[in-house]
Every structure is written in C-alpha cells, then in structure tokens.
Design a protein around this motif. Sequence first.
Motif, PDB file in Angstrom:
ATOM      1  N   ASP A  68       5.090  13.438  -8.464  1.00  0.00           N
ATOM      2  CA  ASP A  68       6.301  14.108  -9.777  1.00  0.00           C
ATOM      3  C   ASP A  68       5.931  14.986  -9.985  1.00  0.00           C
ATOM      4  O   ASP A  68       5.356  16.473  -9.776  1.00  0.00           O
ATOM      5  CB  ASP A  68       6.069  12.861 -10.451  1.00  0.00           C
ATOM      6  CG  ASP A  68       6.344  11.531 -10.483  1.00  0.00           C
ATOM      7  OD1 ASP A  68       7.197  11.083  -9.479  1.00  0.00           O
ATOM      8  OD2 ASP A  68       6.684  10.129 -11.480  1.00  0.00           O
ATOM      9  N   MET A  69       6.841  15.248 -10.952  1.00  0.00           N
ATOM     10  CA  MET A  69       7.094  16.915 -10.887  1.00  0.00           C
ATOM     11  C   MET A  69       7.973  16.869 -12.845  1.00  0.00           C
ATOM     12  O   MET A  69       8.096  16.088 -13.051  1.00  0.00           O
ATOM     13  CB  MET A  69       8.519  18.048 -10.681  1.00  0.00           C
ATOM     14  CG  MET A  69       8.469  19.067 -11.555  1.00  0.00           C
ATOM     15  SD  MET A  69       9.059  20.392 -10.685  1.00  0.00           S
ATOM     16  CE  MET A  69       8.432  20.976  -9.157  1.00  0.00           C
ATOM     17  N   VAL A  70       6.764  17.184 -13.927  1.00  0.00           N
ATOM     18  CA  VAL A  70       7.282  17.808 -14.604  1.00  0.00           C
ATOM     19  C   VAL A  70       7.959  18.652 -15.246  1.00  0.00           C
ATOM     20  O   VAL A  70       7.245  20.200 -15.497  1.00  0.00           O
ATOM     21  CB  VAL A  70       6.159  17.895 -16.222  1.00  0.00           C
ATOM     22  CG1 VAL A  70       6.475  17.798 -17.645  1.00  0.00           C
ATOM     23  CG2 VAL A  70       5.435  15.878 -15.621  1.00  0.00           C
ATOM     24  N   ILE A  71       8.914  19.243 -16.090  1.00  0.00           N
ATOM     25  CA  ILE A  71       9.144  20.702 -16.522  1.00  0.00           C
ATOM     26  C   ILE A  71       9.547  20.929 -17.424  1.00  0.00           C
ATOM     27  O   ILE A  71      10.725  20.075 -18.210  1.00  0.00           O
ATOM     28  CB  ILE A  71      11.144  20.836 -15.340  1.00  0.00           C
ATOM     29  CG1 ILE A  71      10.343  19.937 -14.239  1.00  0.00           C
ATOM     30  CG2 ILE A  71      11.085  22.300 -16.019  1.00  0.00           C
ATOM     31  CD1 ILE A  71      12.197  20.851 -13.290  1.00  0.00           C
ATOM     32  N   ILE A  72       9.210  21.472 -18.005  1.00  0.00           N
ATOM     33  CA  ILE A  72       9.168  21.344 -19.919  1.00  0.00           C
ATOM     34  C   ILE A  72       9.944  23.177 -20.185  1.00  0.00           C
ATOM     35  O   ILE A  72       9.525  23.839 -19.879  1.00  0.00           O
ATOM     36  CB  ILE A  72       7.212  22.056 -20.394  1.00  0.00           C
ATOM     37  CG1 ILE A  72       6.857  20.452 -19.867  1.00  0.00           C
ATOM     38  CG2 ILE A  72       7.640  21.743 -21.716  1.00  0.00           C
ATOM     39  CD1 ILE A  72       5.351  21.350 -20.129  1.00  0.00           C
ATOM     40  N   LEU A  73      11.079  22.682 -21.058  1.00  0.00           N
ATOM     41  CA  LEU A  73      11.761  23.273 -21.586  1.00  0.00           C
ATOM     42  C   LEU A  73      11.339  24.460 -23.003  1.00  0.00           C
ATOM     43  O   LEU A  73      10.706  23.868 -23.690  1.00  0.00           O
ATOM     44  CB  LEU A  73      13.425  23.429 -22.181  1.00  0.00           C
ATOM     45  CG  LEU A  73      14.456  22.296 -21.334  1.00  0.00           C
ATOM     46  CD1 LEU A  73      14.247  21.968 -20.260  1.00  0.00           C
ATOM     47  CD2 LEU A  73      15.829  22.335 -21.394  1.00  0.00           C
ATOM     48  N   PRO A  74      11.402  25.396 -23.165  1.00  0.00           N
ATOM     49  CA  PRO A  74      11.162  26.069 -23.633  1.00  0.00           C
ATOM     50  C   PRO A  74      11.288  25.530 -25.411  1.00  0.00           C
ATOM     51  O   PRO A  74      11.885  25.119 -25.898  1.00  0.00           O
ATOM     52  CB  PRO A  74      12.327  27.174 -24.495  1.00  0.00           C
ATOM     53  CG  PRO A  74      12.556  27.969 -22.590  1.00  0.00           C
ATOM     54  CD  PRO A  74      12.831  26.223 -22.403  1.00  0.00           C
ATOM     55  N   SER A 125       2.799  18.146 -10.642  1.00  0.00           N
ATOM     56  CA  SER A 125       2.967  19.297 -10.733  1.00  0.00           C
ATOM     57  C   SER A 125       3.954  19.743 -12.499  1.00  0.00           C
ATOM     58  O   SER A 125       4.756  18.651 -12.391  1.00  0.00           O
ATOM     59  CB  SER A 125       3.897  20.200 -10.111  1.00  0.00           C
ATOM     60  OG  SER A 125       4.794  21.352 -10.041  1.00  0.00           O
ATOM     61  N   ILE A 126       3.313  20.441 -13.144  1.00  0.00           N
ATOM     62  CA  ILE A 126       4.084  21.070 -14.571  1.00  0.00           C
ATOM     63  C   ILE A 126       4.463  22.266 -14.465  1.00  0.00           C
ATOM     64  O   ILE A 126       3.246  22.890 -14.763  1.00  0.00           O
ATOM     65  CB  ILE A 126       2.879  20.077 -15.635  1.00  0.00           C
ATOM     66  CG1 ILE A 126       2.357  18.918 -15.126  1.00  0.00           C
ATOM     67  CG2 ILE A 126       3.599  20.206 -17.095  1.00  0.00           C
ATOM     68  CD1 ILE A 126       1.152  18.509 -16.262  1.00  0.00           C
TER      69      ILE A 126
END
Length: 721
Positions: free
Chosen positions: A428-434, A450-451
């Motif tokens: 899985d992938m984790v995308i963190i917005l500002p 992946s982060i």
Amino acid sequence: MEQAALENPSAAVTVSDKTKEETADDMTDIVVVDLESYVNVELDIENKKGSPEAGHNVHDITQALFQNEDEEEGEEEESDDDGDDSGTDHFNTDKSGTQLQRCERHGINSDLPDTFQTGHLLFYERFKVYQDYIFGDCKPSEVKAFTADYLEKVVESCDWQALWSTDVFDVLVEVCDVDYQDLKACVKPVLPLQFEARGCELNEEAMNTVLEATRHKLPLQELQVVYEESGDFDQTALAIEHLRFFYKHIWRQWDEEDEDDDFDYFVRCVEPRLRLYYDILEDRVPSGLVAEYQSLLENCSQCFQQFLVLRSALSSDSDSEPDNVSMVEGLKLCDQLETFKRKLHIIENPLLRYVLGYKGNTRQQCVQSRGLRASGIKVVHVVTASCTSFQLQSLLNDRLLPQCSTEDTEIQFHRDPVSAVDSCHQGDMVIILPGVYSVTSSIFLPDSISIEGFGLPDEVVIEKKNKGDSFVESTGADVRMSNIKFIQHDAIEGILCVRQGNLNMENCVMQCETTGVIVRTSAHLTMNMCDLYGSKGAGVEIYPGSVCSLVGNGIHHCKDGILIKDFADELDVMPSITMENNVIHNNEGYGVILVKTGNSQAQNVPLDKSEEEPAKEDAGQTAECKPAGVTDPQLITTATTPTTSSSADVQPMSTENNNGTDSEVATTSGRKWQFCRQLSRNKEASCSRAVQDLMDHEIFVSIQGNQFRRNGMGDFGTFFC
C-alpha cells in the motif's frame, strides 16, 4: 554544683556525661506539644523533680531536637537541609496551624468531612522519611518492626477521627486506640452514622456487624485522617500516608522471604522502586515498559501465592515423606519466582532498565505484518483533514491517476497518519497532504509500504507530544518514506527506530528530543538528503550487525553526530557503514564517535621507528593520558580548509609533523575506559590520542566527501569501554 564544676573541670565533664546518660534514659518519656510556635517538653522524672540536672536536661533536649529562636530570625538558611523538608520533618514544630492542604470531596452528596491532602508528596519528601525516619539500615525481616517504631513516635494514639475508605463505602469513625505492632487502629463509628455507600445499603446495625467481624480493628492504611486546621494531626496524617504508600507501591509479598540480612533494604528495594514510581508518574518511562512491569508484578504475585500454597501443603504433611511430583513442582515454582524477581529488579534499576529490560514497546511486539490482502487489491491511503480544489486536482494528476490506472487499486481517505498506517497491508501507499498532524500514539510500520508527503517537508508535519512511547518503529522488509517532517516533544525514546528490515528515507526532516535515528542489529537504513537536529544523545545510533548508508545528510546540534557501536563479539558482526557527502556540524561532542571494547586497542597501527623517540611538547599542548602498557597508535589529521571544514578523506601524518604529542604519558592503570579523539583544526591543540585512519577501518564501506564543522570535542573520537 556549678561552683564545683568551675573549680574542677574534670568534675564538669563527669556531670555532663552523667546528664547525657540521664537524658538517654528519659527520651522515651518526652511529650511534644505544638502551641503557637514554641515547644514545651515535659519529662516524667519523678525522682528528679526540682533538681538542677532536670532543668539542664530539658534545655539540652530542646536544643538538640527543635529549632531555636535564632533560626526563626533567619539562621535556618545555614542549618542542615534536614530541617527544611516540607511536611516530613517530624520534629519541625516551628509553625502554627496545619501545613497540609484540604482534600475536598467534590461532587459527592454526603455530610462526610474533608480529609488531609497527602497524596501529592514529592519524591524527596517520601525519600527523606523512608531513609531517615523509618527504614534507615533495616533488613527485610525488620521492616514491620521499624515501621511500628516509627508510627509509635508520630501517630496520635486516640481521640482523632478518620474516614474508613473501602471499595464499597466510606464511613466516619473515631480512633480509640492504636495497635502499633499490628499496624491497626481500634475504632468505633461516629453517631449518628455518617457514610457514603456505593452499590450497597448501609445502616448503623450493619456497620456494627462489620466492625464486630474485624474486632473493631482496622488497618491504618485504610484510614484517612479528617482535616483539622489546628495542625495537631498533621504528622498523624502524613505517617499514615507514608504507611499506605509503602504497602501499596513499595512492599512486595516476597520481600520478607529473602533471608539475606546482609543488605540494606532501603538501598536494595525502597529507593529504586520509589524512583521508578515517580519516573512512571512523570512519564519518564515508556508505556510499553510500564505495561511489562505491571504484567511481571501480577505474574510474580500469582507464582508466589502458588508457591505458598504448595509449601503450606508440604509443611502440613510433615509426618509423611513428600512425593516427587510435589517436590518437582515446588522447584519449578521457585525457579519461576526467581526469574520474575530478577526481571523486576532489572526494570527497577534505572541503570539496567533500558540496557537489559526493554526490548521494544509492548504494542509494537503485538503488531505483525498483515501481508497482502486476500482480494489482491492495493490501496492508496490519502491523509488530509481538509484540502482545496487545487490541491485535490494536483493530487489526482500527479499521484493518484498514475497509481490507480489499474482496476486492482482503491483510494481511502483518513484524517490522521496513524489510522492510515494501521489500515495498510503490504504494497500500500500513504500520501499525506500538507498540514500539521498531531499524533498521540506511535507509528508502527510492520509491512512493506510507502509513505510520502505531498509537498515540501516543512509543509507536511507530523508532531508527537505525549511522553512515554517511541515515535516511529519500522520492522517492514522494504519501507520507504519521503518529504515528511517529524517533530518530537517531551520524548523518552528516539524519534525513529529501525528494529529490523529495510527503511529508505529521503528528503525528511527530524526535529529530535532524545536520541535521533536508531539502527538496530540486522536492520538496514538508507538515509539520503535528510536533516536531523536537536538530539540530546546521538543523531544516528548504529548497532553491531546493521547496514547503514548515509548520503547527503545534515546532522547537527546534537550531543554527538553519529554513534557507532563497534563491540562485535562471536555472536555479532561489525556494522557496515557508508558515509558520503554529509555535513556534520555544531554537535556538542564528536562528529563521529566509535564505541569499542578495550581489546580493540590492539588493532591500532603501531608507531614507526622514527616516532619512538620522545618529542618535545608544543605550546598549547599537554601530555596525553592513557593506561599503562598501551602503545600509541599512528597519529592522523583531517584535511582542513580555511573555512574550518574538514573532509573525511584522512591521511596518515608524516613524521615531520609528529612533534605535537609528547610520548611521556602519565599512567592511569586504575581506569577502566578511556577516550581517544582526533581534533578539528578549528580547535586549539589539546591533550588527546588520535584514532587510526577511518578510511582503513573495516566497518566503513565508503567514507568520502564529508564535512565536519565546529564539533565541540572534535570530528572523530573513540570510546573504549
């Protein structure tokens, strides 16, 4: 008598000695009364009434035990600190009224009176009483006797009221007498009956029945002294609080079983347990270690109870020979009990609890890899509390559409990073917005995920404020992390720990509180273009058997820059380290420091023959100190620039420049460790032995292009343990 003393000085000495003996004999008859800041001492000396010696005894005792009027005028600042303990000096009667706070019963609809607030004593207050007034040098078998002796001196024997507090009711009682040896008080209920019941019905008849069952004797630790402003019962309330705290948090059932009377119970048990209690109270112990300690206490208590039952059964059948099964079971329980006690001792000892006792957060030990989803679908987890339409469009175009081009990919939204990571499976992938995300629990990475932050590191901030836990724990086989800033507050453990597996970090910022990044044995870390600062320990701590690649990082304003533990034995292998193009600067200690065992000194390069002759000492330098019999290694320097930076490409120093060290060294054979360091050119020359060329050290796969600036104790150092 005074005239005789003046005429014959030796007679005066005899009278003084006699007076001291009489004082010692009469100490048990002293009664202390606190009335408006002065002390009256009454001595029951029926055969000495009216004699000059009696008056002299009163004066001596008053001077020896209590503060005088000069201390009231300001001389208490120069007196011993024992007289300044707030509320715990039982002979400090230089006060009027109570010195304790009132414990109000908020939110309770009852007529029960308030009690003294004694539950918020400081560490040093409890420590002082247990050390100076109760236990001192007592042995485990003497604990109860010492406690009873203390209570007899300070607890009023009768005519005071208290709340009898249990799990189901609170009842107002009056103390008629105190059995100090059994640590119990003889009580009677105050009529009309005043009580607070919880889940039960209570009346006068039922209370009398309960008290008759206990023979009207209650444990002192179950009593809470009723508040009075006069101050007459301050010491009683404090003494009972110390008793209650001791048997609740310090005493263990198995302490008395230790028949070894050669050790001091206070030093061995009371002090470390008291310190541990306050460390836990003030969040200085990781929550995982606290849970482990509580579990060990419970298991040890159960094991001890089983052991007592078995021992009692064997003792009751003393006429018959014990069977082999019971003996084997007893030995097994005894062995388990010793194991539990040994583990408890390790956690209670502040010097051992982190070295030997804590193998990781309990929750981290329970978190295991989830593997692939059964459906085979991979998920992209988007973390944001809110976002603009422009951010959402950019996210779709730049990241989501390329990742979700196939049908086996889903998108999930989360409000915080912890919930996103906890929902991840392998791949899985984790995308963190500002945004700034505050978390209260640790982030565990057991799977290969992946982060990444969708923006610059200063725009994507994860902040952890609570104490007691680690920040990020990585155990996944292949974890990737990028474009995130981690901020640590009031921490106990490091900001990131790679326990096993492989972690690849790129373009991250780590604002540390304690230790920075820890790379455990068998773990792999690749850290590129990251910035790490603020660690009170080492910025990067590398354990034996690990693989660490540091390229293009900034490590600064830490205690030490990089700490390498090179103490491999038969069971470990040396770490494998790559250091290229890093800037290590403004650290308090060393830029890079190696921790080696004492026998590592044999690996040092010996002196050339041309260097064996003593050289004169240069100005500004002193003789080097080291253990006798240790041969000086070959001296090296760092290549420096006019801007006081030095490269890690170090070269051996020629014999022409070897006049800066005096070979006449002072022997210090009693020392067990020593420091060796290489100095930066930007510091004045000082007394130290340089380490061998790091280029030749086998733990480094590659070391080049690094810059070292303004490190307090030097660029490179070695600590021999």
